[in-house]
Design a protein around this motif. Structure first.
Motif, PDB file in Angstrom:
ATOM      1  N   GLN A 172      -5.973  14.531  -6.171  1.00  0.00           N
ATOM      2  CA  GLN A 172      -6.328  14.669  -4.565  1.00  0.00           C
ATOM      3  C   GLN A 172      -7.585  15.123  -4.220  1.00  0.00           C
ATOM      4  OE1 GLN A 172      -3.841  13.459  -2.110  1.00  0.00           O
ATOM      5  NE2 GLN A 172      -5.568  13.647  -0.813  1.00  0.00           N
TER       6      GLN A 172
ATOM      7  N   THR B  77      -0.700  -0.035  -0.158  1.00  0.00           N
ATOM      8  CA  THR B  77      -1.642   0.284   0.530  1.00  0.00           C
ATOM      9  C   THR B  77      -2.362  -0.986   0.970  1.00  0.00           C
ATOM     10  OG1 THR B  77      -3.131  -0.283  -1.502  1.00  0.00           O
ATOM     11  CG2 THR B  77      -2.451   2.138  -0.909  1.00  0.00           C
TER      12      THR B  77
ATOM     13  N   ASP C 168      -1.511  12.172  -7.763  1.00  0.00           N
ATOM     14  CA  ASP C 168      -1.784  13.538  -7.036  1.00  0.00           C
ATOM     15  C   ASP C 168      -2.347  14.531  -7.609  1.00  0.00           C
ATOM     16  OD1 ASP C 168       0.603  13.581  -4.589  1.00  0.00           O
ATOM     17  OD2 ASP C 168       0.955  12.193  -6.120  1.00  0.00           O
TER      18      ASP C 168
ATOM     19  N   ALA D 291      -3.799   5.680  -2.088  1.00  0.00           N
ATOM     20  CA  ALA D 291      -2.620   6.344  -1.650  1.00  0.00           C
ATOM     21  C   ALA D 291      -2.218   7.149  -2.684  1.00  0.00           C
ATOM     22  CB  ALA D 291      -1.674   5.568  -1.087  1.00  0.00           C
TER      23      ALA D 291
ATOM     24  N   TYR E  77      -6.509   1.661  -5.196  1.00  0.00           N
ATOM     25  CA  TYR E  77      -5.280   2.083  -4.224  1.00  0.00           C
ATOM     26  C   TYR E  77      -5.386   3.207  -3.572  1.00  0.00           C
ATOM     27  CZ  TYR E  77      -3.473  -2.119  -6.734  1.00  0.00           C
ATOM     28  OH  TYR E  77      -3.658  -3.195  -7.500  1.00  0.00           O
TER      29      TYR E  77
ATOM     30  N   SER F 176       3.389  10.183  -2.174  1.00  0.00           N
ATOM     31  CA  SER F 176       3.729   9.680  -0.782  1.00  0.00           C
ATOM     32  C   SER F 176       4.178   8.158  -0.936  1.00  0.00           C
ATOM     33  CB  SER F 176       2.216   9.772  -0.002  1.00  0.00           C
ATOM     34  OG  SER F 176       2.051  11.220  -0.059  1.00  0.00           O
ATOM     35  N   ILE F 177       3.678   7.459  -1.719  1.00  0.00           N
ATOM     36  CA  ILE F 177       3.881   6.010  -1.492  1.00  0.00           C
ATOM     37  C   ILE F 177       4.953   5.600  -2.176  1.00  0.00           C
ATOM     38  CG2 ILE F 177       2.423   5.174  -3.297  1.00  0.00           C
ATOM     39  CD1 ILE F 177       1.314   3.147  -1.652  1.00  0.00           C
TER      40      ILE F 177
ATOM     41  N   THR G  62      -6.821   5.059   4.059  1.00  0.00           N
ATOM     42  CA  THR G  62      -5.808   5.726   3.367  1.00  0.00           C
ATOM     43  C   THR G  62      -4.466   5.531   3.915  1.00  0.00           C
ATOM     44  OG1 THR G  62      -5.996   7.780   4.398  1.00  0.00           O
ATOM     45  CG2 THR G  62      -7.319   7.519   2.497  1.00  0.00           C
ATOM     46  N   SER G  63      -4.357   4.526   4.921  1.00  0.00           N
ATOM     47  CA  SER G  63      -2.948   4.156   5.413  1.00  0.00           C
ATOM     48  C   SER G  63      -2.326   3.037   4.474  1.00  0.00           C
ATOM     49  CB  SER G  63      -2.998   3.680   6.716  1.00  0.00           C
ATOM     50  OG  SER G  63      -3.845   2.363   6.930  1.00  0.00           O
ATOM     51  N   TRP G  64      -1.039   3.294   4.422  1.00  0.00           N
ATOM     52  CA  TRP G  64      -0.450   2.242   3.626  1.00  0.00           C
ATOM     53  C   TRP G  64       0.922   1.787   4.346  1.00  0.00           C
ATOM     54  CZ3 TRP G  64       4.613   4.557   2.386  1.00  0.00           C
ATOM     55  CH2 TRP G  64       4.575   5.686   2.537  1.00  0.00           C
TER      56      TRP G  64
ATOM     57  N   CYS H 200      -1.176   3.320  -6.983  1.00  0.00           N
ATOM     58  CA  CYS H 200      -1.566   4.448  -6.063  1.00  0.00           C
ATOM     59  C   CYS H 200      -2.618   5.399  -7.197  1.00  0.00           C
ATOM     60  CB  CYS H 200      -0.413   5.314  -6.045  1.00  0.00           C
ATOM     61  SG  CYS H 200       0.415   5.710  -7.604  1.00  0.00           S
TER      62      CYS H 200
END
Length: 447
Positions: free
Chosen positions: A203, A234, A200, A161, A159, A165-166, A222-224, A197
């Motif tokens: 990252q 994701t 973090d 992301a 996943y 953020s998600i 990496t868009s979701w 996800c």
């Protein structure tokens, strides 16, 4: 060669015949995290029986099925543009074997508990913990964990992301305790479910993984999707990850169904309700074609009877796995430039619907049953209690090896979380009893 790179420089011994993927597979199989899976719940509680699957045997089966899927693609897709990107056996088995390394004790109950206690410190999610284990916590290198190849690590990134953020942005739905309890404090399980996800804290690892991609590929991968009232979702997986994910679905839908039947948690009537003839049609047609005399005129009834029969079940289970593996295909997403993102393993609609029905049957009749949920519920309470105890005085209560990491770490709550997430079910239970049971422990107990 950029996909064969490792974060930390490593030179193989000249006399060693193994290539990069074979080395990755060896490191996974010989890792402490992989061994610990033998003591972690898959679905059914450890100790009730030595027959059914635990996280370790499930992971071995996922690795084997993933290898079967890759070899089937080699056989069937020799003219496909993706042919040269089909992963070799050792690599896809390494990815399959790692896929559950980050799951904590007591299954999703433990995952929800750790997400709650880490709610103000970056959260917790099992797949994200898998990436963290491989990138940081294993000890095959000085500072890069298992130091696997970039392509293997990309296959592990299920996943793409980050947690912060998600996750659901509404603070009213943040992890919290249940309301309206009279005596004990309980988790609100709905709010404690984490997003799918990576953490973090990893990252920089993800940035390194995605370095070979173009900006447009990286942005799209990496868009979701934002979902009102829920965590985001994701959209994409790498080619290798899609093979692993399909293998995991097959192992869950078929083999966990086998366990449920063998342990008496499902019967023929449950099977008839969960797997109607219209959904199983693609498989029933194959049975009728291959074994015309075995199942009689009503192939669906014969199939249900075979699954419910202890003496015939294994043959039926093997045929189901064979059916799914031999129908794997490659889909193409033309908007991606990188071959590892452009291609994806999938099943035709009929086989996909059949597999989803098997998975739903396991979910409804087993995972959501009171007998399983009671144990998850109890486990999550013990996870929270152990975390709170260790966090209350970590300098005195953490084991020596973990305390050394804790003292050096900038993110100290994450070290305690890592320690608990790595525990087996039995070790978590012993730690809980040692900390909270009135029975006197011993200084010689291993902690």
């Amino acid at each position: 060669m950029i996909w064969a790179a490792r974060r930390e420089k490593w030179n193989p011994q000249k006399e060693d015949a193994r290539d990069g993927p074979a080395t990755d597979y060896a490191r996974v199989i010989h890792s402490a995290s992989f061994r610990r899976l033998q003591g972690k719940t898959q679905i059914l509680n450890l100790g009730d029986s030595d027959f059914y699957r635990n996280r370790l045997t499930h992971s071995i089966e996922v690795a084997q099925i993933a290898g079967g899927l890759a070899r089937q693609l080699v056989k069937d897709c020799s003219e496909h543009p993706a042919f040269n990107w089909i992963p070799e056996l050792a690599m896809i088995q390494a990815i399959g074997a790692t896929h559950d390394l980050g799951h904590p004790p007591f299954g999703h109950g433990g995952e929800y508990a750790l997400n709650y206690v880490m709610r103000n410190a970056g959260g917790f999610e099992g797949n994200g913990q898998t990436l963290r284990i491989l990138a940081r916590l294993e000890r095959f290198s000085e500072n890069a964990g298992a130091n696997l190849t970039r392509r293997t690590m990309l296959g592990v990134l299920k996943y793409p992301a980050p947690y912060l953020s998600i996750r659901d942005p509404d603070t009213e739905r943040a992890p919290r305790l249940a309301k309206d309890t009279s005596v004990v404090q309980l988790l609100d399980r709905a709010t404690c479910k984490p997003p799918k996800c990576y953490l973090d804290t990893e990252q920089d690892i993800v940035e390194w993984l995605l370095e070979p991609l173009t900006t447009s590929d990286r942005t799209r991968f990496t868009s979701w999707e934002a979902i009102p009232g829920k965590h985001g979702r994701t959209r994409y997986k790498s080619f290798d990850c899609s093979i692993m994910d399909l293998a995991d679905d097959i192992a869950f839908g078929v083999h966990d169904l086998e366990d449920a039947l063998a342990m008496g948690l499902m019967n023929a009537e449950d099977l008839r309700a969960a797997i109607p003839e219209t959904v199983a049609g693609c498989f029933l047609d194959r049975l009728k074609e291959r074994y015309p005399d075995e199942f009689g005129n009503d192939v669906h009834a014969g199939f249900i009877a075979a699954l419910a029969d202890d003496s015939r079940r294994k043959r039926c289970i093997s045929r189901m796995v064979h059916h799914f593996v031999t129908h794997v295909r490659i889909e193409t997403d033309e908007e991606f430039e990188a071959p590892l993102l452009r291609y994806r393993a999938s099943l035709p609609d009929g086989q996909r619907a059949f597999l989803d029905a098997l998975k739903d049957a396991v979910m409804v009749k087993v995972i959501q049953s009171a007998s399983v949920q009671h144990l998850e519920f109890k486990g999550q309470g013990m996870v929270v209690a152990v975390h709170d105890a260790l966090s209350s005085d970590p300098e005195k209560l953490l084991p020596e090896s973990t305390r050394a990491r804790y003292e050096k770490a900038e993110d100290k709550p994450r070290v305690i979380c890592d320690h608990i997430a790595g525990m087996t079910d039995g070790f978590l239970l012993k730690t809980y009893e040692r900390l909270f049971s009135p029975r006197m422990g011993s200084v010689f107990d291993r902690i």
